[in-house]
Scaffold this motif. Sequence first.
Motif, PDB file in Angstrom:
ATOM      1  N   ASP A 111     -11.593 -64.150 -77.300  1.00 36.93           N
ATOM      2  CA  ASP A 111     -11.524 -63.156 -77.245  1.00 36.93           C
ATOM      3  C   ASP A 111     -11.899 -61.891 -77.135  1.00 36.93           C
ATOM      4  N   VAL A 112     -10.411 -61.196 -76.696  1.00 37.71           N
ATOM      5  CA  VAL A 112     -10.502 -59.707 -76.088  1.00 37.71           C
ATOM      6  C   VAL A 112     -11.065 -58.886 -76.097  1.00 37.71           C
ATOM      7  N   HIS A 113     -10.786 -58.979 -78.032  1.00 39.74           N
ATOM      8  CA  HIS A 113     -11.872 -57.595 -78.732  1.00 39.74           C
ATOM      9  C   HIS A 113     -12.990 -57.015 -78.960  1.00 39.74           C
ATOM     10  N   GLU A 114     -13.483 -58.223 -78.303  1.00 38.05           N
ATOM     11  CA  GLU A 114     -15.189 -58.523 -78.399  1.00 38.05           C
ATOM     12  C   GLU A 114     -16.176 -58.276 -76.500  1.00 38.05           C
ATOM     13  N   SER A 168     -16.601 -56.517 -73.581  1.00 35.20           N
ATOM     14  CA  SER A 168     -16.249 -54.451 -73.586  1.00 35.20           C
ATOM     15  C   SER A 168     -15.563 -53.750 -72.399  1.00 35.20           C
ATOM     16  N   HIS A 222     -11.996 -53.757 -72.385  1.00 39.92           N
ATOM     17  CA  HIS A 222     -10.917 -54.520 -72.597  1.00 39.92           C
ATOM     18  C   HIS A 222      -9.819 -53.410 -72.345  1.00 39.92           C
ATOM     19  N   ALA A 272      -6.109 -52.904 -73.266  1.00 41.46           N
ATOM     20  CA  ALA A 272      -5.344 -53.863 -73.864  1.00 41.46           C
ATOM     21  C   ALA A 272      -3.699 -53.004 -73.310  1.00 41.46           C
ATOM     22  N   ALA A 293      -0.983 -54.924 -77.816  1.00 36.36           N
ATOM     23  CA  ALA A 293      -1.530 -55.013 -78.484  1.00 36.36           C
ATOM     24  C   ALA A 293      -1.812 -56.260 -79.143  1.00 36.36           C
ATOM     25  N   ASN A 303      -4.468 -61.759 -77.681  1.00 35.37           N
ATOM     26  CA  ASN A 303      -6.075 -61.903 -78.682  1.00 35.37           C
ATOM     27  C   ASN A 303      -7.219 -62.841 -77.260  1.00 35.37           C
ATOM     28  N   ASP A 351      -2.414 -64.426 -70.960  1.00 30.23           N
ATOM     29  CA  ASP A 351      -2.431 -64.086 -72.058  1.00 30.23           C
ATOM     30  C   ASP A 351      -1.746 -64.770 -73.643  1.00 30.23           C
ATOM     31  N   VAL A 353      -6.351 -65.805 -80.524  1.00 29.87           N
ATOM     32  CA  VAL A 353      -7.978 -65.899 -80.215  1.00 29.87           C
ATOM     33  C   VAL A 353      -8.452 -67.598 -80.015  1.00 29.87           C
TER      34      VAL A 353
END
Length: 156
Positions: free
Chosen positions: A91-94, A96, A98, A100, A103, A106, A126, A130
């Motif tokens: 999960d790219v949102h986790e 540090s 990242h 974007a 958008a 994931n 990509d 997720v």
Amino acid sequence: MQAVSVRDDIVTQCEAITTGESDLIANLANISALIFDQFEDINWAGFYLTRGERELVLGPFQGKVACVRIPFGQGVCGVAADSQTLQHVHDVHEFSGHIACDAASNAEVVAPIIVDGKTVGVFDIDSPSVGRFSAEDAEMFARIAAICATFNWNQA
């Protein structure tokens, strides 16, 4: 006789479309197109090439418009380039730091391409989902990056 896996087949196709072709950009472009066409549930597949001492610049890819320059050590691509290690991000949102570029992305796998101990580029894939990439997928992308390391990078 063991059946050939889909991943092995994709690696074999990468070897087949690049064998005998000496142009770096043509080979990277064809690999990007092959992965984008053959691999399900991805929204970007391509390469960033090392420019200068510590910067990646957008290379051949398939997908939406992307970030053009990424410093070593920043984002998933920059970390892969700097550390020379495969980055398999559930999960790219986790992740540090990242970056974007799209958008909708994931999950991400980035395999560094290393020639003579130097990172010459990275292979970046990509997905909008997720957890899209398995360990086997990540290993396949690393194998493709190793194929890319055999190309003539003096043209880059």
